[in-house]
Motif scaffolding. Structure first.
Motif, PDB file in Angstrom:
ATOM      1  N   UNK A  50       0.865  -1.180   0.000  1.00 22.04           N
ATOM      2  CA  UNK A  50       0.000   0.000   0.000  1.00 22.04           C
ATOM      3  C   UNK A  50       0.904   1.233   0.000  1.00 22.04           C
ATOM      4  N   UNK A  51       0.724   2.086  -0.993  1.00 20.43           N
ATOM      5  CA  UNK A  51       1.562   3.266  -1.164  1.00 20.43           C
ATOM      6  C   UNK A  51       0.685   4.510  -1.050  1.00 20.43           C
ATOM      7  N   UNK A  52       1.093   5.438  -0.195  1.00 19.62           N
ATOM      8  CA  UNK A  52       0.314   6.656   0.064  1.00 19.62           C
ATOM      9  C   UNK A  52       1.030   7.862  -0.523  1.00 19.62           C
ATOM     10  N   UNK A  53       0.269   8.720  -1.197  1.00 17.54           N
ATOM     11  CA  UNK A  53       0.775   9.969  -1.755  1.00 17.54           C
ATOM     12  C   UNK A  53       0.091  11.128  -1.029  1.00 17.54           C
ATOM     13  N   UNK A  54       0.877  12.080  -0.512  1.00 21.08           N
ATOM     14  CA  UNK A  54       0.333  13.227   0.214  1.00 21.08           C
ATOM     15  C   UNK A  54       0.931  14.506  -0.360  1.00 21.08           C
ATOM     16  N   UNK A  55       0.092  15.333  -0.966  1.00 21.40           N
ATOM     17  CA  UNK A  55       0.586  16.586  -1.531  1.00 21.40           C
ATOM     18  C   UNK A  55      -0.511  17.599  -1.760  1.00 21.40           C
ATOM     19  N   UNK A  56      -1.696  17.358  -1.184  1.00 26.40           N
ATOM     20  CA  UNK A  56      -2.825  18.260  -1.368  1.00 26.40           C
ATOM     21  C   UNK A  56      -2.836  19.390  -0.358  1.00 26.40           C
ATOM     22  N   UNK A  57      -3.629  20.414  -0.635  1.00 27.86           N
ATOM     23  CA  UNK A  57      -3.672  21.616   0.204  1.00 27.86           C
ATOM     24  C   UNK A  57      -4.185  21.336   1.610  1.00 27.86           C
ATOM     25  N   UNK A  58      -5.031  20.334   1.770  1.00 27.92           N
ATOM     26  CA  UNK A  58      -5.598  20.033   3.082  1.00 27.92           C
ATOM     27  C   UNK A  58      -4.718  19.098   3.905  1.00 27.92           C
ATOM     28  N   UNK A  59      -3.630  18.597   3.320  1.00 29.27           N
ATOM     29  CA  UNK A  59      -2.768  17.683   4.042  1.00 29.27           C
ATOM     30  C   UNK A  59      -3.427  16.349   4.301  1.00 29.27           C
ATOM     31  N   UNK A  60      -2.921  15.639   5.306  1.00 25.76           N
ATOM     32  CA  UNK A  60      -3.477  14.343   5.703  1.00 25.76           C
ATOM     33  C   UNK A  60      -3.453  14.292   7.222  1.00 25.76           C
ATOM     34  N   UNK A  61      -4.629  14.481   7.829  1.00 24.42           N
ATOM     35  CA  UNK A  61      -4.717  14.631   9.275  1.00 24.42           C
ATOM     36  C   UNK A  61      -5.726  13.656   9.879  1.00 24.42           C
ATOM     37  N   UNK A  62      -5.778  13.685  11.198  1.00 27.00           N
ATOM     38  CA  UNK A  62      -6.735  12.859  11.919  1.00 27.00           C
ATOM     39  C   UNK A  62      -6.450  11.373  11.763  1.00 27.00           C
ATOM     40  N   UNK A 101       5.667  12.187  -0.104  1.00 27.99           N
ATOM     41  CA  UNK A 101       5.123  13.517   0.141  1.00 27.99           C
ATOM     42  C   UNK A 101       5.857  14.567  -0.681  1.00 27.99           C
ATOM     43  N   UNK A 102       5.201  15.688  -0.886  1.00 22.35           N
ATOM     44  CA  UNK A 102       5.860  16.892  -1.359  1.00 22.35           C
ATOM     45  C   UNK A 102       6.051  17.795  -0.155  1.00 22.35           C
ATOM     46  N   UNK A 103       6.871  18.833  -0.323  1.00 16.46           N
ATOM     47  CA  UNK A 103       7.045  19.792   0.770  1.00 16.46           C
ATOM     48  C   UNK A 103       5.714  20.440   1.120  1.00 16.46           C
ATOM     49  N   UNK A 104       4.875  20.639   0.114  1.00 19.73           N
ATOM     50  CA  UNK A 104       3.586  21.300   0.335  1.00 19.73           C
ATOM     51  C   UNK A 104       2.597  20.410   1.073  1.00 19.73           C
ATOM     52  N   UNK A 105       2.788  19.106   1.016  1.00 18.78           N
ATOM     53  CA  UNK A 105       1.915  18.189   1.739  1.00 18.78           C
ATOM     54  C   UNK A 105       2.175  18.266   3.236  1.00 18.78           C
ATOM     55  N   UNK A 106       1.184  17.907   4.022  1.00 21.67           N
ATOM     56  CA  UNK A 106       1.347  17.896   5.473  1.00 21.67           C
ATOM     57  C   UNK A 106       0.781  16.589   6.019  1.00 21.67           C
ATOM     58  N   UNK A 107       1.384  16.092   7.088  1.00 21.17           N
ATOM     59  CA  UNK A 107       0.972  14.818   7.674  1.00 21.17           C
ATOM     60  C   UNK A 107       1.064  14.922   9.184  1.00 21.17           C
ATOM     61  N   UNK A 156       6.288  18.098   4.514  1.00 17.57           N
ATOM     62  CA  UNK A 156       6.996  16.948   3.978  1.00 17.57           C
ATOM     63  C   UNK A 156       8.457  16.869   4.364  1.00 17.57           C
ATOM     64  N   UNK A 157       9.137  17.995   4.437  1.00 14.56           N
ATOM     65  CA  UNK A 157      10.566  17.958   4.763  1.00 14.56           C
ATOM     66  C   UNK A 157      10.801  17.427   6.176  1.00 14.56           C
ATOM     67  N   UNK A 158      10.019  17.921   7.131  1.00 12.64           N
ATOM     68  CA  UNK A 158      10.177  17.443   8.504  1.00 12.64           C
ATOM     69  C   UNK A 158       9.802  15.962   8.611  1.00 12.64           C
ATOM     70  N   UNK A 159       8.721  15.577   7.950  1.00 15.52           N
ATOM     71  CA  UNK A 159       8.297  14.171   8.013  1.00 15.52           C
ATOM     72  C   UNK A 159       9.341  13.246   7.383  1.00 15.52           C
ATOM     73  N   UNK A 160      10.017  13.729   6.353  1.00  8.06           N
ATOM     74  CA  UNK A 160      11.078  12.945   5.734  1.00  8.06           C
ATOM     75  C   UNK A 160      12.273  12.804   6.681  1.00  8.06           C
TER      76      UNK A 160
END
Length: 298
Positions: A138-150, A164-170, A201-205
């Motif tokens: 299972x591969x997850x992609x995160x790069x949308x304006x709303x991030x990935x929360x909850x 992730x991209x830098x613009x993505x948030x997790x 994304x940078x911090x999560x990486x």
């Protein structure tokens, strides 16, 4: 179609990531499978309930894919939304797909649906782990304006690979939630630079929560997903792997638990000139970060 992953809609993203012309949607809007709860509240509905699911090919391999639409209720998960994701994951096991690609953009559970939404997210978590246990990555992609929360932030970390991209948030809790619960002194949600340093994304990486950082480009996400699918072999859902993951998290908290700012963590990790990290492009950043990041044992 925009080359920016951030600016693209869920449908644009899923079509760009998968092989051209290969995507076949399941439960499309024409079938009008909508939330049974929103209408009772006189809330607007979406005929796909904010998530597109289907099957297609990724570099020639048969995969299942889903994309959340951040433009509808921030990509929040309700009963139907969650059921579509669970059904897709179970279908992947039955059909022995080469993998499942989840394009996540969500604030978490849809508060309008309360317990139904919470149950839905828990079922998605279980389905992700069952899919991995069946040997299907299972591969997850995160790069949308709303991030990935909850709860969907937890779902993302249940996957084999997070891109992730830098613009993505997790994260688990969003900035506004943290500020509401603990005050602005704990976390100022209006400090956008702090928000991105903490959840981006940078911090999560750097701390091992995502395995690859890419530029904000649909082609870059596609290339990374292809590479991840080729690299993933065994699901590694063993007791030893889980214990190793927990030990990594324990050490991380022991080492960085008192840090006031993610930049302090970057400095502790040995990243040269941590103050310059936010300004670096994805390729330049990863070239520096690879030697200093925490790697997940799972």
């Amino acid at each position: 179609m925009s080359a920016s992953y951030l600016e693209a809609t869920a449908r644009e993203r899923i079509l760009a990531v998968l092989d051209a012309g290969s995507f076949e949607e399941l439960l499309p809007p024409a079938q009008r499978v909508v939330s049974p709860h929103l209408g009772q509240l006189d809330a607007p509905v979406s005929f796909d309930d904010g998530v597109i699911i289907g099957e297609g090919r990724l570099d020639g391999q048969a995969v299942m894919a889903a994309a959340q639409e951040g433009g509808f209720m921030g990509g929040a998960v309700g009963e139907v939304h969650g059921a579509k994701l669970v059904g897709l994951l179970r279908r992947a096991v039955v059909k022995q797909a080469a993998g499942v690609i989840l394009l996540l953009e969500t604030g978490g559970v849809r508060l309008h649906e309360a317990n139904a939404g919470l149950i839905a997210v828990s079922e998605v978590m279980r389905a992700v782990l069952e899919t991995r246990a069946a040997g299907i990555p299972v591969i997850v992609l995160v790069g949308g304006a709303n991030g990935c929360f909850g709860g969907m932030g937890i779902v993302a970390r249940c996957a084999n690979t997070v891109i992730m991209s830098e613009e993505g948030r997790l994260a688990m809790s969003g900035p506004e939630v943290i500020e509401t619960a603990n005050g602005v002194e704990e976390f100022d949600s209006r400090d956008r630079a702090l928000v991105w340093r903490t959840t981006g994304g940078k911090h999560r990486y750097l701390i091992g929560d995502c395995q690859q950082l890419v530029s904000d480009d649909t082609a870059a996400f596609r290339a990374a997903a292809i590479a991840a699918l080729a690299q993933v072999s065994a699901p590694q859902l063993t007791l030893a792997a889980l214990e190793a993951e927990q030990e990594m998290l324990r050490r991380r908290i022991a080492t960085f638990g008192l840090a006031d700012d993610p930049m302090d963590i970057w400095a502790e990790l040995g990243v040269p000139r941590p103050d310059s990290v936010p300004m670096l492009e994805a390729d330049a950043f990863t070239a520096i970060a690879q030697a200093h990041r925490i790697t997940s044992p799972a």
